[in-house]
Design an enzyme around this catalytic site. Structure first.
Site, short mmCIF file in Angstrom:
data_model
loop_
_atom_site.label_atom_id
_atom_site.label_comp_id
_atom_site.label_asym_id
_atom_site.label_seq_id
_atom_site.Cartn_x
_atom_site.Cartn_y
_atom_site.Cartn_z
N TYR A 1 9.23 5.46 -31.63
CA TYR A 1 9.51 4.88 -30.33
C TYR A 1 8.40 5.34 -29.38
CZ TYR A 1 11.92 3.07 -26.31
OH TYR A 1 12.23 2.35 -25.19
N GLY B 1 17.57 7.29 -32.70
CA GLY B 1 18.64 7.46 -31.73
C GLY B 1 18.56 8.82 -31.07
N ARG B 2 19.68 9.30 -30.56
CA ARG B 2 19.68 10.58 -29.87
C ARG B 2 19.89 11.76 -30.82
NH1 ARG B 2 24.07 9.71 -25.81
NH2 ARG B 2 24.09 11.97 -25.73
N GLU C 1 17.18 14.54 -31.49
CA GLU C 1 16.94 15.47 -30.39
C GLU C 1 17.60 16.83 -30.62
OE1 GLU C 1 17.30 13.96 -26.15
OE2 GLU C 1 19.18 15.05 -26.38
N CYS D 1 11.93 5.22 -35.17
CA CYS D 1 12.23 5.46 -33.76
C CYS D 1 12.10 6.95 -33.40
CB CYS D 1 13.61 4.89 -33.45
SG CYS D 1 13.93 4.54 -31.71
N HIS D 2 13.17 7.53 -32.84
CA HIS D 2 13.15 8.92 -32.41
C HIS D 2 13.19 9.93 -33.56
CE1 HIS D 2 14.04 7.05 -28.52
NE2 HIS D 2 13.67 8.18 -27.96
#
Length: 198
Positions: free
Chosen positions: A138, A88-89, A92, A118-119
């Site tokens: 991802y 997800g975010r 980050e 993923c991320h």
């Protein structure tokens, strides 16, 4: 044998990638402590639902509020047997936290099982633990993986990659393969010899 597993979560982590492994790992008998920097047990993180609807990238919608069950500042990372990093975010900005990166490095230095989806690859590359490793993520994270010295495995969204103690997958459609592979690395055995009958 039951394991004690750390999950590092954050606001706008992917909903399925946070909730599903948290619940499934508990379902098979493991203890999972979900933490987030600057938050305490009982507080929540907001999640986001990433979906694949035919656009050039995923769409994002509001998810659930996910309740943390441990306090980031109170944990002793040496007490944990394994680590789970949702995507997800959240990765980050979580990668800007030096303590998060130090915790991640601990699991690699001690060769403890790590599951990242993923991320979450953004956390692995920021922690400088992917050099010489094979992993999935991802697809948009492929340049980061390769710049950090890793080999990006371009696999189907429903598949996972295991490289030693590291189990990775590109996104939540891989949950069955990713979590099964992580359970294998953890040494978790599920007995299917006595199936439930109606």
């Amino acid at each position: 044998m039951a394991k004690k597993i750390l999950m590092i979560a954050g606001d706008f982590g992917e909903d399925y990638e946070t909730m599903v492994p948290f619940q499934m790992l508990q379902m098979v008998g493991h203890t999972v402590h979900a933490v987030c920097p600057d938050k305490e047990a009982g507080e929540t993180v907001k999640t986001a639902i990433h979906d694949f609807e035919g656009d050039q990238t995923y769409t994002e919608k509001p998810g659930h509020n996910f309740a943390l069950n441990a306090t980031f500042d109170d944990i002793d990372v040496t007490e944990y047997d394994a680590l789970v990093l949702p995507g997800g975010r959240a990765p980050e900005y979580l990668r800007l936290n030096d303590q998060v990166l130090e915790y991640i490095r601990h699991f690699f230095e001690e060769n403890k099982p790590v599951a990242a989806v993923c991320h979450a690859a953004q956390l692995l590359t920021a922690a400088d633990v992917v050099d010489g490793r094979r992993l999935s993520a991802y697809p948009a994270c492929a340049p980061e993986v390769e710049a950090a010295g890793g080999t990006y495995e371009d696999i189907d969204m429903s598949e996972s990659v295991t490289d030693g103690n590291l189990v990775t997958a590109p996104a939540w459609p891989a949950h069955p393969a990713w979590i099964a592979a992580f359970l294998e690395v953890l040494g978790t055995r599920i007995d299917h010899s006595d199936p439930v009958t109606a």
